[in-house]
Design an enzyme around this catalytic site. Structure first.
Site, PDB file in Angstrom:
ATOM      1  N   HIS A   7     -71.016  88.137  17.640  1.00 36.83           N
ATOM      2  CA  HIS A   7     -69.582  87.842  17.716  1.00 36.83           C
ATOM      3  C   HIS A   7     -69.220  86.637  16.853  1.00 36.83           C
ATOM      4  O   HIS A   7     -70.079  85.851  16.474  1.00 36.83           O
ATOM      5  CB  HIS A   7     -69.115  87.598  19.158  1.00 36.83           C
ATOM      6  CG  HIS A   7     -69.758  86.431  19.849  1.00 36.83           C
ATOM      7  ND1 HIS A   7     -70.924  86.541  20.563  1.00 36.83           N
ATOM      8  CD2 HIS A   7     -69.404  85.118  19.930  1.00 36.83           C
ATOM      9  CE1 HIS A   7     -71.243  85.353  21.068  1.00 36.83           C
ATOM     10  NE2 HIS A   7     -70.350  84.466  20.700  1.00 36.83           N
ATOM     11  N   HIS A  79     -67.449  79.232  16.314  1.00 32.44           N
ATOM     12  CA  HIS A  79     -68.864  79.488  16.016  1.00 32.44           C
ATOM     13  C   HIS A  79     -69.087  80.957  15.683  1.00 32.44           C
ATOM     14  O   HIS A  79     -68.219  81.797  15.921  1.00 32.44           O
ATOM     15  CB  HIS A  79     -69.782  79.042  17.159  1.00 32.44           C
ATOM     16  CG  HIS A  79     -69.619  79.783  18.458  1.00 32.44           C
ATOM     17  ND1 HIS A  79     -68.804  79.364  19.461  1.00 32.44           N
ATOM     18  CD2 HIS A  79     -70.203  80.916  18.904  1.00 32.44           C
ATOM     19  CE1 HIS A  79     -68.885  80.206  20.489  1.00 32.44           C
ATOM     20  NE2 HIS A  79     -69.726  81.167  20.177  1.00 32.44           N
ATOM     21  N   GLU A 130     -74.680  80.166  17.055  1.00 36.33           N
ATOM     22  CA  GLU A 130     -75.252  80.560  18.342  1.00 36.33           C
ATOM     23  C   GLU A 130     -76.272  81.673  18.101  1.00 36.33           C
ATOM     24  O   GLU A 130     -76.067  82.536  17.238  1.00 36.33           O
ATOM     25  CB  GLU A 130     -74.124  81.082  19.249  1.00 36.33           C
ATOM     26  CG  GLU A 130     -74.570  81.516  20.633  1.00 36.33           C
ATOM     27  CD  GLU A 130     -73.418  82.017  21.504  1.00 36.33           C
ATOM     28  OE1 GLU A 130     -72.316  82.289  20.965  1.00 36.33           O
ATOM     29  OE2 GLU A 130     -73.623  82.143  22.722  1.00 36.33           O
TER      30      GLU A 130
END
Ligand code: CO
Length: 134
Positions: A7, A79, A130
């Site tokens: 994502h 992010h 991430e």
């Protein structure tokens, strides 16, 4: 090592306003809001054919995205998240390469119920990165 783009997360001040933009102008399919008190955010997922977009709204007094929203009052990309097959092996490799893992270096359970880690933006082209166990 790096796998799928899981994502892209966009920080927003007002989740409902963000949902209205994506649902209205873009015709997006969007999940119900999910509170993540451990991460200091409320999250919704925008489902795309090949990945997801997440909207993050601050939750509680010490939200890790509060400062970002002070600097980016209109919201912004916060992010990116990539999948890895083995998050511990990925962490150990990254540390050996000199990358900084945020927090205590141990994976936390993320919004999808899987272990996640965050890597210092200064080590990854100015972008908070991430990793999520696939
Ligand atoms: Co994320």
């Amino acid at each position: 090592m790096i796998g799928r783009l899981n994502h892209v997360a966009i920080a927003v001040k007002d989740l409902n306003a963000a949902i209205a933009v994506y649902r209205g102008a873009l015709g997006a399919e969007i999940s119900a809001p999910q509170a993540e008190p451990d991460h200091g955010v409320t999250v919704v997922f925008v489902t795309l054919p090949n990945t997801k977009i997440e909207f993050l709204e601050p939750l509680g007094d010490n939200s890790p995205i509060a400062k970002f929203l002070e600097k980016n009052p209109d919201g912004g990309i916060h992010h990116v998240c990539y999948e890895v097959d083995d998050i511990i092996a990925a962490r150990d490799r990254l540390k050996a390469e000199g990358a900084r893992v945020l927090g205590n270096g141990e994976p936390k359970i993320g919004a999808h119920g899987k272990p996640v880690l965050f890597l210092h933006p200064k080590d990854f082209l100015g972008t908070l990165t991430e990793l999520e166990q696939a």
